[in-house]
Scaffold this active site. Structure first.
Site, short mmCIF file in Angstrom:
data_model
loop_
_atom_site.label_atom_id
_atom_site.label_comp_id
_atom_site.label_asym_id
_atom_site.label_seq_id
_atom_site.Cartn_x
_atom_site.Cartn_y
_atom_site.Cartn_z
N TYR A 1 17.45 6.65 -0.56
CA TYR A 1 16.99 7.95 -1.06
C TYR A 1 17.48 9.07 -0.16
O TYR A 1 17.37 9.01 1.07
CB TYR A 1 15.47 7.98 -1.11
CG TYR A 1 14.88 7.15 -2.22
CD1 TYR A 1 15.16 7.45 -3.56
CD2 TYR A 1 14.06 6.07 -1.95
CE1 TYR A 1 14.63 6.68 -4.59
CE2 TYR A 1 13.52 5.29 -2.97
CZ TYR A 1 13.81 5.61 -4.29
OH TYR A 1 13.28 4.85 -5.30
N LYS B 1 -13.26 -6.48 11.37
CA LYS B 1 -13.32 -5.49 10.29
C LYS B 1 -11.92 -5.21 9.73
O LYS B 1 -10.92 -5.47 10.39
CB LYS B 1 -13.96 -4.20 10.81
CG LYS B 1 -13.14 -3.48 11.86
CD LYS B 1 -13.92 -2.32 12.49
CE LYS B 1 -13.06 -1.61 13.51
NZ LYS B 1 -13.83 -0.75 14.42
#
Ligand SMILES: *Cc1c(COP(=O)(O)O)cnc(C)c1O
Length: 342
Positions: free
Chosen positions: A251, A33
């Site tokens: 940043y 999955k």
């Protein structure tokens, strides 16, 4: 370009260990999955099929359609009742009576029974109605299954839930016999439950995901298993620069350079599904190079000048640094990152 390497040998190694534990390749359903836990659905399905695994389970119909020609049966775990009929070898996991009512006649189904996890599945009081609907709508009952909530934890919960499963499975068997429906296979174990099993597996097969990719999250007191991580994540250098003590990078400038060094920007960011670091913790790459500063969408900073860098080949360390589990680290990786099999 960033890329993912998949070790075929390691996947086969893990499948060998798990199928031996389960009592044969036909007694192992591989859980593929969510893009095979981020490894790449088609790639992993093909390797499993070449190893003669006959059954797989996936998240939804779209995933099932991608791989159904490779297996005898593909079980879909998380779907709302499909509006159109699906290929004969695709079975639908039934999570509620309502879901069962809305499934098209003749569809193949696996009934999930709730044995204590309370995520989904039928209660004992609903068994009779479920079997009535199956008969009335000529559904093909191809499996009965459950899921354990505490296999990784030390304590009595797993034993309690196993007893509950055995009791409810027996009750379901008797009701199925009484309805004259062919007896379907029963399955309950995920990786942890299979690995914990002492002696033979009583069920018809086990459904294994995480251990096949090389990991467990079980308490070490249960044992140490010879599993090998299958996936490694690589970044390629976009640019590098020499920086001096006191320079700040990225940043917010949260990382301040301690001594003159070369800092490289590598092309793996949170946009590629590699969890975003806020820069307050320093992470390490496979060879010990430091990942510093805040992650950008498409890049991270590493104190390195290498052209290519292996960010991890074992998700455990990264998972614990992010306070999460290996499942999340690999599953989040973007399907757009090229995969290569080694
Ligand atoms: C994901 C899942 C599994 C596989 O669990 P692992 O711990 O990865 O082996 C098995 N069964 C169900 C119902 C699942 O959702």
């Amino acid at each position: 370009m960033a890329f993912i390497q998949i070790s075929r040998a390691n996947y086969i190694h893990n499948l060998t260990l798990l199928s031996q534990k389960a009592g044969g390749k036909e007694r192992l359903m591989v859980v593929l999955k969510d893009n095979a836990y981020g490894h790449g659905l088609r790639i992993m399905a093909k390797i499993a099929a070449s190893f003669e695994i006959k059954k797989a389970c996936v998240k939804n119909i779209a995933e099932a359609l991608e791989i159904c020609e490779l297996f005898e049966e593909v079980l879909v775990l998380v779907t709302h009742p499909p509006k159109q009929s699906v290929a004969k070898n695709i079975s639908i996991g039934i999570n509620s009576l309502e879901g069962l009512q809305n499934i098209l006649p003749h569809t193949a189904v696996h009934l999930k029974i709730d044995t204590g996890m309370h995520r989904n599945g039928l209660f004992e009081e609903e068994f009779d109605t479920a079997l009535e609907i199956i008969c009335k709508n000529s559904l093909r009952l191809r499996g009965v299954f459950t899921h354990f909530r505490s296999v990784d934890e030390v304590g009595s919960e797993y034993f309690w839930q196993t007893q509950e499963y055995l009791r409810l499975a027996q009750c379901m068997r008797e009701k199925i016999l009484a309805c004259n429906i062919p007896m379907p296979p029963f399955h309950s174990c995920n990786s942890g439950a299979l690995l914990r099993k002492v002696g033979e597996l009583e069920d018809d097969y086990a459904r294994c995901g995480i251990a096949s990719y090389g990991y467990t999250h079980m308490h070490p007191s249960f044992g140490v298993y010879d599993l090998k991580p299958v996936l490694s994540l690589w970044g390629e250098k976009l640019s590098s620069r020499m920086l001096q003590k006191g320079d700040k990078i990225g940043y917010g400038g949260v990382y301040e350079v301690q001594k003159p060094c070369v800092i490289g920007a590598y092309d793996v960011g949170y946009g590629d599904g590699f969890l975003r670091s806020d820069g307050l913790k320093i992470l390490t790459c496979k060879e010990g190079e430091l990942i510093v500063g805040r992650s950008s969408m498409d890049s991270i900073f590493v104190i390195s000048d290498k052209e290519k860098i292996c960010i991890f080949d074992n998700a455990h360390a990264i998972a614990s640094q992010f306070n999460t589990i290996t499942y999340e680290i690999t599953t989040k990786l973007s399907p757009l990152i090229p995969r290569e099999i080694i």
